[in-house]
Design an enzyme around this catalytic site. Structure first.
Site, short mmCIF file in Angstrom:
data_model
loop_
_atom_site.label_atom_id
_atom_site.label_comp_id
_atom_site.label_asym_id
_atom_site.label_seq_id
_atom_site.Cartn_x
_atom_site.Cartn_y
_atom_site.Cartn_z
N LYS A 102 0.85 -1.18 0.00
CA LYS A 102 0.00 0.00 0.00
C LYS A 102 0.89 1.24 0.00
O LYS A 102 1.76 1.39 0.87
CB LYS A 102 -0.85 -0.03 1.28
CG LYS A 102 -2.24 0.53 1.12
CD LYS A 102 -3.01 0.27 2.41
CE LYS A 102 -4.36 0.91 2.38
NZ LYS A 102 -4.98 0.87 3.72
O1 G3P Z 1 -9.01 2.06 4.94
C1 G3P Z 1 -8.95 3.39 5.39
C2 G3P Z 1 -9.62 3.54 6.68
O2 G3P Z 1 -8.99 2.76 7.65
C3 G3P Z 1 -9.79 4.94 7.15
O3 G3P Z 1 -10.96 4.95 7.84
O4 G3P Z 1 -12.66 5.85 9.33
O5 G3P Z 1 -10.23 6.42 9.70
O6 G3P Z 1 -11.50 7.38 7.78
P1 G3P Z 1 -11.36 6.22 8.72
#
Ligand code: G3P
Length: 217
Positions: free
Chosen positions: A82
């Site tokens: 990634k």
């Molecule tokens: O895959 C990306 C994710 O982990 C981010 O999620 O909820 O932190 O925006 P969030």
């Protein structure tokens, strides 16, 4: 839409995997940090179970990302490196692809970024639905635009809808053409639960018990 788990918690992922609908996991430095575990161990354990495990680099320059990416990919063939969408990141993607390594370009917030990453050769792009919503735009719309552009130009890069915060995001991502939705465990457990399923099952079983009781009299 295929379903991945957005987590680095191996035990939690295992519980979901055992039901048979999960084929991958995406991690990021914040999710790995939350576990307090050795990242390499996490990646290896997950890659032995799942066909796709996204493992993120933390270097910021192309050389560093490339070296780290090569090292992560050497852990297991199911590891997908990634890389964040930055100019240095794109240089690293190009080099990793030259070595035949699968790459997921992350921190995507527009269809333009997704198209550029795809043109560099990304196997996957990860638009962050929830974080786009957070700044007052539609994350799902970014997925929809990206899917339309990829279809128009026969681009094989797969879209991983990420930053899915609730069940409505999950459905909207599936309708908008994401190839994969990566979903936090808490949201997946919510999707598995429906009150009418519970009520219906309770009624079936109580009716069944009544018949058994009357037969045994
Ligand atoms: O895959 C990306 C994710 O982990 C981010 O999620 O909820 O932190 O925006 P969030």
């Amino acid at each position: 839409m295929r379903i991945f788990v957005d987590s680095a918690d191996v035990e939690e992922i295992k519980k979901l995997y055992e039901m048979g609908f999960v084929s991958g996991a995406t991690t990021n430095p914040s999710l790995v940090a939350k576990t307090g575990r050795d990242p390499r161990e996490i990646y290896r354990e997950l890659a032995e179970m799942l066909e796709h495990v996204s493992a993120e680099v933390v270097a910021e320059d192309a050389d560093g990302m490339y070296k780290e990416g090569k090292d992560l990919a050497s852990i297991h063939p199911n590891i997908v490196v990634k890389i964040p969408f930055t100019p240095e990141g794109l240089k690293a993607v190009r080099r990793l692809k030259g070595d035949g390594i699968r790459v997921n370009v992350t921190l995507i917030f527009s269809a333009a970024q997704a198209l550029i990453a795809a043109r560099v050769g990304a196997d996957f792009v990860s638009p962050f639905i929830g974080r786009i919503d957070d700044i007052g735009y539609s994350g799902v719309e970014v997925v929809r635009e990206t899917a339309k552009i990829f279809a128009l130009y026969d681009i094989p890069t797969q879209i991983i809808a990420a930053s899915i915060r609730h069940p409505a995001h999950f459905i909207a991502a599936a309708k908008s053409g994401a190839h994969i939705g990566t979903v936090p465990p808490a949201v997946l457990w919510k999707l598995l639960k429906h009150p009418l399923t519970d009520i219906g099952l309770e009624k079936f079983l109580s009716d069944w018990r009544k018949v058994q009781e009357s037969l045994s009299k």
